[in-house]
Design an enzyme around this catalytic site. Structure first.
Site, PDB file in Angstrom:
ATOM      1  N   SER A  91     -29.884 -64.935   9.838  1.00 14.68           N
ATOM      2  CA  SER A  91     -30.519 -63.730  10.371  1.00 14.68           C
ATOM      3  C   SER A  91     -30.703 -62.666   9.300  1.00 14.68           C
ATOM      4  CB  SER A  91     -29.683 -63.138  11.506  1.00 14.68           C
ATOM      5  OG  SER A  91     -29.337 -64.124  12.434  1.00 14.68           O
TER       6      SER A  91
HETATM    7  N1  SAH Z   1     -25.040 -66.764  12.109  1.00 15.49           N
HETATM    8  C1  SAH Z   1     -25.859 -67.761  11.461  1.00 15.49           C
HETATM    9  C2  SAH Z   1     -27.203 -67.854  12.118  1.00 15.49           C
HETATM   10  C3  SAH Z   1     -27.687 -69.252  12.200  1.00 15.49           C
HETATM   11  S1  SAH Z   1     -29.088 -69.518  13.262  1.00 15.49           S
HETATM   12  C4  SAH Z   1     -25.952 -67.441   9.979  1.00 15.49           C
HETATM   13  O1  SAH Z   1     -25.431 -66.381   9.566  1.00 15.49           O
HETATM   14  O2  SAH Z   1     -26.491 -68.233   9.215  1.00 15.49           O
HETATM   15  C5  SAH Z   1     -28.346 -70.072  14.758  1.00 15.49           C
HETATM   16  C6  SAH Z   1     -27.404 -71.261  14.661  1.00 15.49           C
HETATM   17  O3  SAH Z   1     -27.037 -71.609  15.993  1.00 15.49           O
HETATM   18  C7  SAH Z   1     -27.999 -72.512  14.041  1.00 15.49           C
HETATM   19  O4  SAH Z   1     -27.174 -72.957  12.994  1.00 15.49           O
HETATM   20  C8  SAH Z   1     -28.003 -73.527  15.188  1.00 15.49           C
HETATM   21  O5  SAH Z   1     -27.769 -74.856  14.780  1.00 15.49           O
HETATM   22  C9  SAH Z   1     -26.888 -73.016  16.062  1.00 15.49           C
HETATM   23  N2  SAH Z   1     -26.971 -73.426  17.460  1.00 15.49           N
HETATM   24  C10 SAH Z   1     -28.083 -73.563  18.235  1.00 15.49           C
HETATM   25  N3  SAH Z   1     -27.747 -73.967  19.461  1.00 15.49           N
HETATM   26  C11 SAH Z   1     -26.394 -74.079  19.503  1.00 15.49           C
HETATM   27  C12 SAH Z   1     -25.445 -74.440  20.505  1.00 15.49           C
HETATM   28  N4  SAH Z   1     -25.812 -74.800  21.733  1.00 15.49           N
HETATM   29  N5  SAH Z   1     -24.140 -74.434  20.171  1.00 15.49           N
HETATM   30  C13 SAH Z   1     -23.732 -74.095  18.930  1.00 15.49           C
HETATM   31  N6  SAH Z   1     -24.574 -73.736  17.936  1.00 15.49           N
HETATM   32  C14 SAH Z   1     -25.890 -73.729  18.219  1.00 15.49           C
END
Ligand code: SAH
Length: 218
Positions: A67
């Protein structure tokens, strides 16, 4: 040094001053944590520092993104927890926000659906902050993580269509707080505070996150 000759810490200083403080983030603890975590460790290695520290999301593989710094800071300020609080993070992704939470002194439990992302984030953080109090788990975030509940804070980095009830149930009844984006094409950042069985909901910014994947879709 970056392509302009500026060091990582000068890029970080500019980001903190302009994109975070300049946009209204006030919490010293949040700002100091952003100053202490090198964002370049969490994005593909060929990304130039100007892009690493731009105020926008960046691709991290598997169709996911880290993000934008302002949104991460804003969500952490909304959570407003004292150091030592137990926080559940849904969507480890690159691990950038996980590292920021650890730098703020939180006890972090982080859940990720994609195993490759979870293990890469774990490796990166353990090398850079070996003493951080973090549990890395591969699981479906819709279910939260019951074994370590209740949580003083829960922060979700991907958007479900509606608010997962497991997350509300795993909040500390004494003031636990959940911050997440919710919705489809148009998403709102939502803060839910629990007092006993009462939940208070407060809506804030319109945001654009990747969807929280329903694990039976994969
Ligand atoms: N906080 C992260 C943002 C990553 S984007 C950062 O700083 O990089 C969102 C993340 O949520 C992705 O890695 C994706 O794989 C994960 N995600 C999506 N659906 C999910 C679920 N049902 N359970 C756990 N993680 C999930």
């Amino acid at each position: 040094m970056g392509e302009t000759g500026l060091s990582s810490s000068s890029f970080r200083e500019r980001m903190v001053r302009t994109d975070l403080e300049g946009a209204g983030v006030r919490s010293r603890r949040v700002l100091d944590a952003f100053m202490s975590v090198p964002r370049e460790l969490f994005v593909p290695s060929r990304t130039g520092l100007a892009a690493v520290y731009g105020n926008h999301p960046l691709p991290i593989g598997f169709g996911q993104t880290v993000s934008q710094p302002f949104i991460v800071a804003y969500m952490l300020e909304l959570l407003s927890l004292p150091p030592g609080s137990r926080v559940l993070e849904i969507g480890t992704g690159s691990g950038y926000q996980t590292a920021i939470l650890a730098a703020m002194g939180m006890e972090v439990v982080t859940v990720e659906l994609i195993p490759e992302l979870a293990s890469r984030a774990r490796r990166t953080i353990m090398e850079f902050m070996p003493d951080a109090d973090i549990r890395f788990l591969i699981s479906d975030g819709y279910r939260g993580w019951e074994p370590a509940a209740p949580y003083a804070g829960i922060i979700v980095s991907a958007a479900p269509l509606s608010i997962p009830s497991a997350l509300e149930e795993q909040l500390d009844p004494k003031g636990g707080c959940l911050v997440l984006p919710a919705g489809g094409f148009i998403q709102k950042l939502v803060k839910i505070t629990r007092a006993g069985e009462d939940l208070t909901m407060q809506e804030s910014l319109t945001v654009r996150f990747v969807p929280l994947i329903a694990s039976d879709d994969r």
